[in-house]
Write a protein that holds these residues in place. Sequence first.
Motif, PDB file in Angstrom:
ATOM      1  N   ASN A  96       0.815  -1.219   0.000  1.00  0.00           N
ATOM      2  CA  ASN A  96       0.000   0.000   0.000  1.00  0.00           C
ATOM      3  C   ASN A  96       0.852   1.275   0.000  1.00  0.00           C
ATOM      4  O   ASN A  96       0.302   2.373   0.166  1.00  0.00           O
ATOM      5  N   SER A  97       2.167   1.106  -0.135  1.00  0.00           N
ATOM      6  CA  SER A  97       3.118   2.234  -0.184  1.00  0.00           C
ATOM      7  C   SER A  97       3.180   3.022   1.115  1.00  0.00           C
ATOM      8  O   SER A  97       3.708   4.145   1.140  1.00  0.00           O
ATOM      9  N   GLU A  98       2.661   2.468   2.195  1.00  0.00           N
ATOM     10  CA  GLU A  98       2.712   3.167   3.479  1.00  0.00           C
ATOM     11  C   GLU A  98       4.123   3.173   4.054  1.00  0.00           C
ATOM     12  O   GLU A  98       4.542   4.149   4.683  1.00  0.00           O
ATOM     13  N   THR A 100       6.733   3.125   2.132  1.00  0.00           N
ATOM     14  CA  THR A 100       7.449   4.059   1.256  1.00  0.00           C
ATOM     15  C   THR A 100       7.264   5.482   1.758  1.00  0.00           C
ATOM     16  O   THR A 100       8.212   6.301   1.748  1.00  0.00           O
ATOM     17  N   ALA A 101       6.053   5.785   2.220  1.00  0.00           N
ATOM     18  CA  ALA A 101       5.789   7.114   2.764  1.00  0.00           C
ATOM     19  C   ALA A 101       6.620   7.359   4.017  1.00  0.00           C
ATOM     20  O   ALA A 101       7.145   8.468   4.235  1.00  0.00           O
ATOM     21  N   LEU A 102       6.771   6.323   4.846  1.00  0.00           N
ATOM     22  CA  LEU A 102       7.603   6.474   6.047  1.00  0.00           C
ATOM     23  C   LEU A 102       9.062   6.694   5.683  1.00  0.00           C
ATOM     24  O   LEU A 102       9.752   7.515   6.306  1.00  0.00           O
ATOM     25  N   ARG A 103       9.528   5.990   4.659  1.00  0.00           N
ATOM     26  CA  ARG A 103      10.917   6.178   4.229  1.00  0.00           C
ATOM     27  C   ARG A 103      11.139   7.596   3.711  1.00  0.00           C
ATOM     28  O   ARG A 103      12.218   8.183   3.880  1.00  0.00           O
ATOM     29  N   SER A 104      10.120   8.154   3.079  1.00  0.00           N
ATOM     30  CA  SER A 104      10.263   9.492   2.499  1.00  0.00           C
ATOM     31  C   SER A 104      10.426  10.579   3.554  1.00  0.00           C
ATOM     32  O   SER A 104      10.937  11.659   3.253  1.00  0.00           O
ATOM     33  N   VAL A 105       9.984  10.285   4.785  1.00  0.00           N
ATOM     34  CA  VAL A 105      10.139  11.275   5.866  1.00  0.00           C
ATOM     35  C   VAL A 105      11.303  10.898   6.790  1.00  0.00           C
ATOM     36  O   VAL A 105      11.408  11.434   7.898  1.00  0.00           O
ATOM     37  N   GLY A 106      12.132   9.935   6.325  1.00  0.00           N
ATOM     38  CA  GLY A 106      13.354   9.627   7.051  1.00  0.00           C
ATOM     39  C   GLY A 106      13.275   8.498   8.050  1.00  0.00           C
ATOM     40  O   GLY A 106      14.218   8.298   8.837  1.00  0.00           O
ATOM     41  N   VAL A 107      12.181   7.724   8.069  1.00  0.00           N
ATOM     42  CA  VAL A 107      12.069   6.596   8.989  1.00  0.00           C
ATOM     43  C   VAL A 107      12.820   5.405   8.410  1.00  0.00           C
ATOM     44  O   VAL A 107      12.538   4.978   7.282  1.00  0.00           O
ATOM     45  N   THR A 108      13.764   4.871   9.121  1.00  0.00           N
ATOM     46  CA  THR A 108      14.577   3.755   8.625  1.00  0.00           C
ATOM     47  C   THR A 108      13.832   2.428   8.777  1.00  0.00           C
ATOM     48  O   THR A 108      12.862   2.318   9.540  1.00  0.00           O
ATOM     49  N   ALA A 109      14.318   1.420   8.044  1.00  0.00           N
ATOM     50  CA  ALA A 109      13.702   0.088   8.137  1.00  0.00           C
ATOM     51  C   ALA A 109      13.846  -0.474   9.551  1.00  0.00           C
ATOM     52  O   ALA A 109      12.932  -1.131  10.058  1.00  0.00           O
ATOM     53  N   THR A 110      14.978  -0.195  10.186  1.00  0.00           N
ATOM     54  CA  THR A 110      15.188  -0.682  11.557  1.00  0.00           C
ATOM     55  C   THR A 110      14.153  -0.095  12.505  1.00  0.00           C
ATOM     56  O   THR A 110      13.603  -0.792  13.366  1.00  0.00           O
ATOM     57  N   GLY A 320       8.983  -8.620   4.821  1.00  0.00           N
ATOM     58  CA  GLY A 320       7.796  -7.849   4.480  1.00  0.00           C
ATOM     59  C   GLY A 320       8.077  -6.385   4.216  1.00  0.00           C
ATOM     60  O   GLY A 320       7.364  -5.739   3.443  1.00  0.00           O
ATOM     61  N   ALA A 321       9.127  -5.833   4.834  1.00  0.00           N
ATOM     62  CA  ALA A 321       9.424  -4.413   4.704  1.00  0.00           C
ATOM     63  C   ALA A 321      10.232  -4.077   3.454  1.00  0.00           C
ATOM     64  O   ALA A 321      10.549  -2.904   3.221  1.00  0.00           O
ATOM     65  N   LYS A 322      10.551  -5.078   2.639  1.00  0.00           N
ATOM     66  CA  LYS A 322      11.273  -4.794   1.393  1.00  0.00           C
ATOM     67  C   LYS A 322      10.424  -3.893   0.503  1.00  0.00           C
ATOM     68  O   LYS A 322       9.203  -4.075   0.407  1.00  0.00           O
ATOM     69  N   PRO A 323      11.032  -2.924  -0.154  1.00  0.00           N
ATOM     70  CA  PRO A 323      10.260  -2.001  -1.003  1.00  0.00           C
ATOM     71  C   PRO A 323       9.475  -2.742  -2.089  1.00  0.00           C
ATOM     72  O   PRO A 323       9.946  -3.721  -2.663  1.00  0.00           O
ATOM     73  N   ASN A 324       8.236  -2.288  -2.321  1.00  0.00           N
ATOM     74  CA  ASN A 324       7.364  -2.828  -3.372  1.00  0.00           C
ATOM     75  C   ASN A 324       7.060  -4.313  -3.170  1.00  0.00           C
ATOM     76  O   ASN A 324       6.884  -5.057  -4.145  1.00  0.00           O
ATOM     77  N   ASN A 325       7.029  -4.737  -1.932  1.00  0.00           N
ATOM     78  CA  ASN A 325       6.700  -6.142  -1.645  1.00  0.00           C
ATOM     79  C   ASN A 325       5.182  -6.319  -1.701  1.00  0.00           C
ATOM     80  O   ASN A 325       4.436  -5.582  -1.066  1.00  0.00           O
TER      81      ASN A 325
END
Length: 385
Positions: A96-98, A100-110, A320-325
């Motif tokens: 749902n690209s949610e 991706t939105a978090l990554r765009s504001v600087g939230v890391t995968a960790t 699950g957190a891989k981009p475009n999964n």
Amino acid sequence: MWLQQIRAWMRRIPLLDRWLLGELIGPLLFAVAAFTVVSLSLGVMFELVRKIVESGLPVLIAIQVLLQRLPSFLVISFPMATLMATLLAYSRLSANSELTALRSVGVTATRMIAPALVLAVLMTSLTFVFNDVVVPRANRAAEVTLRRALGKAVATEKGDNIVYSRFGRVEQPDGSTSKGLVQLFYARQFRDGTMNGVTVLDFSRPGFTQMLVSKSAQWSKQDAKWEFLNGQILTLTPSGSTTSADFDRYLYPLSAAPIRIAKLPKDANDMTVAEALQAEELLRQAGDIKEARRLQVRIQEKFTLPTACLVFALIGASLGAKPNNRTSRSQGFGISVVLILVYYVLSFSFSSLGVKGTLPPLLAAWSPVLISLAGGGFLLRQASR
């Protein structure tokens, strides 16, 4: 009052964590129910249905046994459900690209998978408590309920093929002493305080070998000795001659350790950690090194099984957190089954090496966890790119 305190505590949790935890709870409950139903059906339900049809087991008793066996299957389901829940939840958020939105504001995968790891720690604690406190008692209760319903004797003290070895200082023909086998106790069966089919080999006297054979034996607390009934004593002297004597009652000086060994549950799953540690020490003192080593591995596995929740959460959330999964629920279930199968095959292989003595028990039990954590760390780095 306490409800208000819980709400106040929840408000202290960052909004991001509350949102992600909320996304995880639903899939977690679904996965626990799904895996429990499947494992319970394969492990108990079919067997109980067969006993209802063939042995006349009452349906209400069968349901009671099923409920008593439920905790042992919940313990198995918790780690698997943690994997499936994290994989499904983060896959849906990624699709749902949610994320991706978090990554765009600087939230890391960790940072994104941190709530999953916190939930996994809670599941690890819950699994350990169930496995150490609830499961042993529930399994014993289920066995007693089933045997009573089928009209079988319920022996609180029972065991088969009891072997006890006592080691000590043995005097050699030249007068010196060395550590060796002093007594070997064997009983074919232990029922309600009585050993049946008993044979004792005694090497405590220099140059003499004595064998005591008895139909039954009981521990006499008053005399602090074993009371053997209806048996025979055979003695091989240093000169090679043999003497024998029959007896109706004979008191033999040996500790009550064979009884403690006979009372040990055969399955480590029916023991708490404290009971397993006591059993391991008793087996080691009795000279049963192989069985003591096997129990050492099982003791460590009582800790590694709950830790699998943390391992699976790291792997599932990282995948699950891989981009475009885009992983559907059915695909997530299939991936979970494959990963679970790989982990438990790895765990079984290392466990066998530990029981055989190829690897130390600690290393044998924890190697699958460490290998899987390394794999989860690699997947997390991949998801962070």
